[in-house]
Enzyme design. Structure first.
Site, mmCIF file in Angstrom:
data_model
loop_
_atom_site.group_PDB
_atom_site.id
_atom_site.type_symbol
_atom_site.label_atom_id
_atom_site.label_comp_id
_atom_site.label_asym_id
_atom_site.label_seq_id
_atom_site.Cartn_x
_atom_site.Cartn_y
_atom_site.Cartn_z
ATOM 1 N N CYS A 1 0.818 -1.230 0.000
ATOM 2 C CA CYS A 1 0.000 0.000 0.000
ATOM 3 C C CYS A 1 0.849 1.276 0.000
ATOM 4 O O CYS A 1 0.316 2.365 -0.208
ATOM 5 C CB CYS A 1 -0.954 0.007 1.187
ATOM 6 S SG CYS A 1 -1.974 -1.470 1.272
ATOM 7 N N HIS B 1 -3.117 7.115 2.331
ATOM 8 C CA HIS B 1 -3.572 5.817 1.836
ATOM 9 C C HIS B 1 -4.975 5.559 2.375
ATOM 10 O O HIS B 1 -5.240 5.768 3.561
ATOM 11 C CB HIS B 1 -2.597 4.733 2.286
ATOM 12 C CG HIS B 1 -3.109 3.346 2.067
ATOM 13 N ND1 HIS B 1 -3.633 2.948 0.862
ATOM 14 C CD2 HIS B 1 -3.189 2.281 2.895
ATOM 15 C CE1 HIS B 1 -4.025 1.696 0.961
ATOM 16 N NE2 HIS B 1 -3.767 1.264 2.189
ATOM 17 N N ASN C 1 -10.142 -0.230 0.184
ATOM 18 C CA ASN C 1 -8.677 -0.124 0.169
ATOM 19 C C ASN C 1 -8.163 -0.737 -1.134
ATOM 20 O O ASN C 1 -8.256 -1.953 -1.324
ATOM 21 C CB ASN C 1 -8.133 -0.864 1.398
ATOM 22 C CG ASN C 1 -6.613 -0.822 1.481
ATOM 23 O OD1 ASN C 1 -5.936 -0.421 0.528
ATOM 24 N ND2 ASN C 1 -6.091 -1.239 2.614
HETATM 25 N N1 ACO Z 1 -18.517 -8.221 9.926
HETATM 26 C C1 ACO Z 1 -19.015 -8.391 11.152
HETATM 27 N N2 ACO Z 1 -18.248 -8.655 12.220
HETATM 28 C C2 ACO Z 1 -16.923 -8.750 12.026
HETATM 29 C C3 ACO Z 1 -16.333 -8.583 10.757
HETATM 30 C C4 ACO Z 1 -17.196 -8.310 9.678
HETATM 31 N N3 ACO Z 1 -16.735 -8.117 8.420
HETATM 32 N N4 ACO Z 1 -14.997 -8.735 10.879
HETATM 33 C C5 ACO Z 1 -14.743 -8.968 12.161
HETATM 34 N N5 ACO Z 1 -15.902 -9.001 12.854
HETATM 35 C C6 ACO Z 1 -16.090 -9.221 14.289
HETATM 36 C C7 ACO Z 1 -14.959 -9.991 14.913
HETATM 37 O O1 ACO Z 1 -15.139 -11.379 14.742
HETATM 38 C C8 ACO Z 1 -15.080 -9.579 16.353
HETATM 39 O O2 ACO Z 1 -16.096 -10.340 16.951
HETATM 40 P P1 ACO Z 1 -15.956 -10.855 18.466
HETATM 41 O O3 ACO Z 1 -15.840 -9.606 19.292
HETATM 42 O O4 ACO Z 1 -17.212 -11.618 18.666
HETATM 43 O O5 ACO Z 1 -14.703 -11.666 18.473
HETATM 44 C C9 ACO Z 1 -15.552 -8.150 16.280
HETATM 45 O O6 ACO Z 1 -16.092 -7.986 14.966
HETATM 46 C C10 ACO Z 1 -14.433 -7.147 16.492
HETATM 47 O O7 ACO Z 1 -13.304 -7.537 15.703
HETATM 48 P P2 ACO Z 1 -11.970 -6.729 15.719
HETATM 49 O O8 ACO Z 1 -10.988 -7.377 14.823
HETATM 50 O O9 ACO Z 1 -11.561 -6.471 17.143
HETATM 51 O O10 ACO Z 1 -12.475 -5.368 15.090
HETATM 52 P P3 ACO Z 1 -11.713 -4.028 14.962
HETATM 53 O O11 ACO Z 1 -12.472 -2.961 15.633
HETATM 54 O O12 ACO Z 1 -10.259 -4.160 15.287
HETATM 55 O O13 ACO Z 1 -11.853 -3.745 13.408
HETATM 56 C C11 ACO Z 1 -10.496 -3.793 11.434
HETATM 57 C C12 ACO Z 1 -11.231 -4.632 12.485
HETATM 58 C C13 ACO Z 1 -11.507 -2.966 10.693
HETATM 59 C C14 ACO Z 1 -9.786 -4.719 10.471
HETATM 60 C C15 ACO Z 1 -9.506 -2.886 12.202
HETATM 61 O O14 ACO Z 1 -8.650 -3.631 13.018
HETATM 62 C C16 ACO Z 1 -8.695 -2.077 11.256
HETATM 63 O O15 ACO Z 1 -9.180 -1.188 10.626
HETATM 64 N N6 ACO Z 1 -7.392 -2.346 11.176
HETATM 65 C C17 ACO Z 1 -6.537 -1.675 10.238
HETATM 66 C C18 ACO Z 1 -6.297 -2.623 9.184
HETATM 67 C C19 ACO Z 1 -6.468 -2.045 7.826
HETATM 68 O O16 ACO Z 1 -7.076 -1.047 7.556
HETATM 69 N N7 ACO Z 1 -5.851 -2.780 6.947
HETATM 70 C C20 ACO Z 1 -5.897 -2.451 5.601
HETATM 71 C C21 ACO Z 1 -4.694 -3.026 4.984
HETATM 72 S S1 ACO Z 1 -3.330 -2.370 5.722
HETATM 73 C C22 ACO Z 1 -3.067 -0.999 5.054
HETATM 74 O O17 ACO Z 1 -3.534 -0.768 3.997
HETATM 75 C C23 ACO Z 1 -2.210 -0.118 5.800
#
Ligand code: ACO
Length: 333
Positions: A127, A260, A290
């Site tokens: 990215c 990004h 993304n």
């Molecule tokens: N739909 C519904 N529920 C979901 C989904 C979904 N698509 N995905 C995860 N969940 C659930 C999980 O299972 C979890 O359930 P639980 O509490 O029963 O275990 C709950 O939602 C919370 O999950 P988390 O992983 O803790 O959610 P978080 O708030 O961390 O959000 C996310 C996840 C959006 C991926 C976040 O961590 C994030 O934005 N991280 C940055 C990663 C990113 O943007 N990467 C892109 C590529 S990297 C880059 O480009 C730099």
């Protein structure tokens, strides 16, 4: 006279198939996975993304974006003397997507039969790929190795998504963005700052590889979302400050921040740390998801075409992604 590089034109391309969160939720439900528009919007800001159809490759999207950038720059394919493509989803293991794209653009090879085409190569920094590629092109233009470069970010991330993993497959989309970067007596690009830290390879990767005619290991995207989130916010602030310091500018000089487009919450945190209002942040993640190396040039082109980014504006581009890699480019548009 000092030689600089400046963006002469921008372009982008999205494949026609637009998939809303509701569409994706319905598809995932058929696999027994539950997700919702509310969850995706609240955690990421994403409302829709575009996916390519069967057989469409990164070079196909990239060539369309390149044509739009050439048109905006008032340039012809034959004027281009350097092509750099940032992608993590290349058409083939080799040759480079840049070489394939050069051919699709129909860039003339000089005298009949002569192998005199311009250099074309890929940059792989996930990215952060576009800020890496733009930095390389800027350096080559400054040294006189090139005069007019096409710098393209293009991705077909849908090919490496695991549609049985709801934590990652809702985040990404396909698309391409491009700029024509040309030599200039005035900046242009003011400062750049690139970094990598390979000890974080495991938090965001596609660990598979091709060997002996087979795919070894997992050829789909794996991510520790929370680890990525924490690292991304810190390094985006550091890269912005380092780039401003190199250019002798301050946050107050930034007209537009184009980070990004991974997640709206990462962008909001970055803007807050830099004391920038969200009015100064270009946001396209809601419509594109993304798109990895394509996200910054896609957002830049959208902002230019909407009349937000204008000639003379100071723009900070910031990338962060797998590797872990990150970097920034500060420029006067
Ligand atoms: N739909 C519904 N529920 C979901 C989904 C979904 N698509 N995905 C995860 N969940 C659930 C999980 O299972 C979890 O359930 P639980 O509490 O029963 O275990 C709950 O939602 C919370 O999950 P988390 O992983 O803790 O959610 P978080 O708030 O961390 O959000 C996310 C996840 C959006 C991926 C976040 O961590 C994030 O934005 N991280 C940055 C990663 C990113 O943007 N990467 C892109 C590529 S990297 C880059 O480009 C730099």
């Amino acid at each position: 006279m000092t030689r600089y590089s400046r963006i002469a034109g921008t372009g982008s391309y999205l494949p026609p198939r637009r998939v809303t969160n509701a569409d994706l939720a319905a598809e995932l439900a058929q696999r027994g996975l539950e997700t919702s528009d509310d969850w995706i919007v609240e955690r990421t800001g994403i409302r829709a993304r575009h996916f390519v159809g069967e057989g469409v490759a990164a070079s196909d999207l990239g060539v369309q974006a390149a044509r739009h950038a050439l048109e905006a720059a008032g340039a012809q394919p034959g004027d281009i003397d350097l092509i750099i493509v940032a992608t993590s989803t290349p058409d083939m293991v080799f040759p480079s997507t840049a070489a394939i794209l050069q051919h699709k653009l129909g860039i003339a090879l000089g005298a009949e039969g002569a192998l005199a085409g311009c250099p074309a190569f890929d940059v792989q920094a996930v990215c952060s790929g576009f800020v890496y590629a733009l930095t390389v092109a800027d350096s080559m233009i400054k040294t006189g190795a090139a005069n007019k470069a096409l710098v393209i970010g293009t991705e077909v991330f849908s090919r490496i998504l695991d549609f049985n993993d709801r934590t990652t497959c809702v985040l990404f989309g396909d698309g391409a963005g491009a700029v024509v970067l040309e030599a200039s007596d005035a900046p242009g690009i003011l400062a750049t700052d690139l970094h990598a830290d390979g000890k974080h390879v495991g938090i965001l990767c596609v660990p598979g590889t091709v060997s002996g005619g087979q795919v070894l290991g997992q050829p789909l995207l794996r991510m520790d979302g929370q680890a990525v989130f924490k690292l991304a916010v810190g390094v985006l602030e550091d890269a912005a400050r380092a780039t401003l310091a190199k250019a002798g500018r301050t946050e107050a000089d930034i007209d537009w921040l184009i980070p990004h487009q991974a997640n709206i919450r990462i962008m909001q945190s970055t803007a807050k740390r830099l004391k920038l209002s969200m009015d100064k942040v270009v946001v396209t993640v809601d419509q594109h998801g993304n798109t990895s190396a394509a996200s910054i040039p896609l957002a830049l082109d959208a902002a230019v075409r909407e009349g937000k980014v204008r000639r003379g504006d100071t723009v900070m581009l910031e990338g962060v992604g797998g590797g872990f890699t990150w970097g920034a480019v500060l420029l006067d548009f």
